[in-house]
Design a protein around this motif. Structure first.
Motif, PDB file in Angstrom:
ATOM      1  N   ARG A   1       0.844  -1.201   0.000  1.00  0.00           N
ATOM      2  CA  ARG A   1       0.000   0.000   0.000  1.00  0.00           C
ATOM      3  C   ARG A   1       0.878   1.249   0.000  1.00  0.00           C
ATOM      4  O   ARG A   1       1.783   1.370   0.840  1.00  0.00           O
ATOM      5  CB  ARG A   1      -0.875  -0.017   1.267  1.00  0.00           C
ATOM      6  CG  ARG A   1      -1.968   1.034   1.285  1.00  0.00           C
ATOM      7  CD  ARG A   1      -2.975   0.712   2.398  1.00  0.00           C
ATOM      8  NE  ARG A   1      -2.340   0.786   3.719  1.00  0.00           N
ATOM      9  CZ  ARG A   1      -2.357   1.875   4.484  1.00  0.00           C
ATOM     10  NH1 ARG A   1      -2.964   2.970   4.083  1.00  0.00           N
ATOM     11  NH2 ARG A   1      -1.762   1.870   5.658  1.00  0.00           N
TER      12      ARG A   1
ATOM     13  N   GLY B   1      -2.526   9.206  10.149  1.00  0.00           N
ATOM     14  CA  GLY B   1      -2.269   8.288   9.032  1.00  0.00           C
ATOM     15  C   GLY B   1      -1.976   8.974   7.706  1.00  0.00           C
ATOM     16  O   GLY B   1      -1.886   8.311   6.669  1.00  0.00           O
TER      17      GLY B   1
ATOM     18  N   GLY C   1       0.768  10.397   6.826  1.00  0.00           N
ATOM     19  CA  GLY C   1       2.140  10.154   6.375  1.00  0.00           C
ATOM     20  C   GLY C   1       3.200  11.038   7.008  1.00  0.00           C
ATOM     21  O   GLY C   1       4.362  11.014   6.588  1.00  0.00           O
TER      22      GLY C   1
ATOM     23  N   THR D   1       5.985   8.956   8.626  1.00  0.00           N
ATOM     24  CA  THR D   1       6.680   8.247   7.541  1.00  0.00           C
ATOM     25  C   THR D   1       7.643   9.202   6.844  1.00  0.00           C
ATOM     26  O   THR D   1       8.801   8.849   6.573  1.00  0.00           O
ATOM     27  CB  THR D   1       5.641   7.689   6.541  1.00  0.00           C
ATOM     28  OG1 THR D   1       4.743   6.847   7.257  1.00  0.00           O
ATOM     29  CG2 THR D   1       6.298   6.921   5.414  1.00  0.00           C
TER      30      THR D   1
ATOM     31  N   HIS E   1      -0.368  18.136  15.429  1.00  0.00           N
ATOM     32  CA  HIS E   1      -1.809  18.313  15.197  1.00  0.00           C
ATOM     33  C   HIS E   1      -2.262  19.662  15.734  1.00  0.00           C
ATOM     34  O   HIS E   1      -3.399  20.061  15.504  1.00  0.00           O
ATOM     35  CB  HIS E   1      -2.591  17.202  15.913  1.00  0.00           C
ATOM     36  CG  HIS E   1      -2.464  15.882  15.245  1.00  0.00           C
ATOM     37  ND1 HIS E   1      -3.122  15.575  14.085  1.00  0.00           N
ATOM     38  CD2 HIS E   1      -1.716  14.795  15.544  1.00  0.00           C
ATOM     39  CE1 HIS E   1      -2.809  14.350  13.712  1.00  0.00           C
ATOM     40  NE2 HIS E   1      -1.939  13.860  14.573  1.00  0.00           N
TER      41      HIS E   1
HETATM   42  N1  LIG Z   1       5.815   0.058   9.444  1.00  0.00           N
HETATM   43  C1  LIG Z   1       4.610   0.169   8.853  1.00  0.00           C
HETATM   44  N2  LIG Z   1       4.043  -0.885   8.230  1.00  0.00           N
HETATM   45  C2  LIG Z   1       2.844  -0.760   7.599  1.00  0.00           C
HETATM   46  N3  LIG Z   1       2.127   0.379   7.547  1.00  0.00           N
HETATM   47  C3  LIG Z   1       2.650   1.449   8.166  1.00  0.00           C
HETATM   48  C4  LIG Z   1       3.918   1.418   8.846  1.00  0.00           C
HETATM   49  N4  LIG Z   1       4.170   2.649   9.358  1.00  0.00           N
HETATM   50  C5  LIG Z   1       3.120   3.419   9.018  1.00  0.00           C
HETATM   51  N5  LIG Z   1       2.211   2.701   8.303  1.00  0.00           N
HETATM   52  C6  LIG Z   1       0.961   3.231   7.703  1.00  0.00           C
HETATM   53  O1  LIG Z   1       1.329   4.351   6.923  1.00  0.00           O
HETATM   54  C7  LIG Z   1       0.332   5.348   6.995  1.00  0.00           C
HETATM   55  C8  LIG Z   1       0.981   6.663   7.429  1.00  0.00           C
HETATM   56  O2  LIG Z   1       1.357   6.539   8.798  1.00  0.00           O
HETATM   57  P1  LIG Z   1       2.110   7.694   9.582  1.00  0.00           P
HETATM   58  O3  LIG Z   1       2.465   7.153  10.919  1.00  0.00           O
HETATM   59  O4  LIG Z   1       3.182   8.225   8.731  1.00  0.00           O
HETATM   60  O5  LIG Z   1       0.959   8.806   9.699  1.00  0.00           O
HETATM   61  P2  LIG Z   1       0.920  10.120  10.599  1.00  0.00           P
HETATM   62  O6  LIG Z   1       0.449  11.224   9.704  1.00  0.00           O
HETATM   63  O7  LIG Z   1       2.223  10.318  11.280  1.00  0.00           O
HETATM   64  O8  LIG Z   1      -0.206   9.748  11.635  1.00  0.00           O
HETATM   65  P3  LIG Z   1      -0.473  10.261  13.149  1.00  0.00           P
HETATM   66  O9  LIG Z   1      -0.990  11.663  13.035  1.00  0.00           O
HETATM   67  O10 LIG Z   1      -1.521   9.305  13.628  1.00  0.00           O
HETATM   68  O11 LIG Z   1       0.814  10.142  13.907  1.00  0.00           O
HETATM   69  C9  LIG Z   1      -0.733   4.841   7.938  1.00  0.00           C
HETATM   70  O12 LIG Z   1      -1.782   4.321   7.172  1.00  0.00           O
HETATM   71  C10 LIG Z   1      -0.021   3.748   8.712  1.00  0.00           C
HETATM   72  O13 LIG Z   1      -0.930   2.748   9.108  1.00  0.00           O
END
Ligand SMILES: Nc1ncnc2c1ncn2[C@@H]1O[C@H](COP(=O)(O)OP(=O)(O)OP(=O)(O)O)[C@@H](O)[C@H]1O
Length: 218
Positions: free
Chosen positions: A18, A41, A43, A46, A194
């Motif tokens: 994904r 979620g 990103g 990430t 946030h």
């Molecule tokens: N190691 C991983 N394996 C699989 N999916 C992952 C992994 N790390 C993150 N994801 C998925 O990637 C997407 C982005 O996640 P990320 O943690 O970057 O979001 P975020 O914007 O930091 O969220 P939050 O505000 O909740 O911290 C999400 O759908 C999450 O489930």
């Protein structure tokens, strides 16, 4: 115009088939303070882990000071640092935590540097230096972790939700310390949060992410 410190081109991150991140272009320049906003979620974490050279993207190119790199070479390791949401502290005193990176790098005047770093994050060195990790509130622990990074004067400091679960006073102290790091040491910052009000006060520009893509820059 100076070479960006970190550049991303056509970066995609794919987890379990994904796509969770897709960034066509992003430059982190000297003195930048960039906010990262977006729903759960979207990103943000990430992207921060890629910018910290902790995770290699599935595709795309990543440059540090103009040189393409996918792994984390030593030079990057010393100059780019990520403060995670729930930072790990060594099971030692506050002084030992902030001094650790300086000792590893064999720096001089460690006591003075630790003292000044604690003042920068609003912790009184007299009462905090000898405290143990378990004698700190969540907000104090967060600031000790920040001091431990600021004391190394990184080129880029990445922060993931640095004020989550902190009260307004601690959030303000973290913001002031971040701004001081740029003024005093030229540190560039990328901060995910946030709290849009807090983010607006600290950032030069805010990148809004949705479903892994930049939808707006304000
Ligand atoms: N190691 C991983 N394996 C699989 N999916 C992952 C992994 N790390 C993150 N994801 C998925 O990637 C997407 C982005 O996640 P990320 O943690 O970057 O979001 P975020 O914007 O930091 O969220 P939050 O505000 O909740 O911290 C999400 O759908 C999450 O489930």
């Amino acid at each position: 115009m100076k070479t960006p410190i970190i550049s991303l081109h056509n970066v995609r991150q794919i987890f379990s088939g994904r796509q969770v991140l897709s960034i066509d272009k992003l430059d982190i320049n000297h003195d930048d303070i960039i906010g990262l906003a977006g729903p759960n979620g979207s990103g943000k974490s990430t992207l921060l882990r890629i910018l910290a050279f902790l995770d290699a993207p599935s595709s795309g190119t990543l440059s540090f000071m103009g040189a393409k790199t996918s792994t984390k070479p030593g030079a990057v390791h010393r100059q780019v640092t990520l403060l995670v949401q729930e930072p790990y502290l060594l099971k030692r005193t506050v002084h030992a935590n902030v001094a650790y990176g300086l000792k590893v790098r064999k720096k001089s005047d460690i006591t003075t540097k630790v003292h000044n770093a604690l003042i920068e994050v609003g912790l009184d060195p007299e009462s905090f230096s000898s405290r143990h990790w378990f004698e700190l509130s969540g907000g104090e622990a967060q600031r000790v972790a920040l001091a431990a990074r600021l004391v190394l004067k990184p080129k880029v400091l990445l922060m993931d939700e640095p004020t989550a679960s902190l009260d307004a006073k601690s959030a303000t102290l973290i913001r002031q310390a971040a701004l001081k790091a740029r003024t005093n040491n030229g540190t560039s910052l990328v901060v995910a949060s946030h709290d849009l009000d807090w983010l607006g006060k600290v950032s030069d520009r805010i990148i809004h992410l949705e479903h892994g893509s930049i939808v707006e820059t304000s």
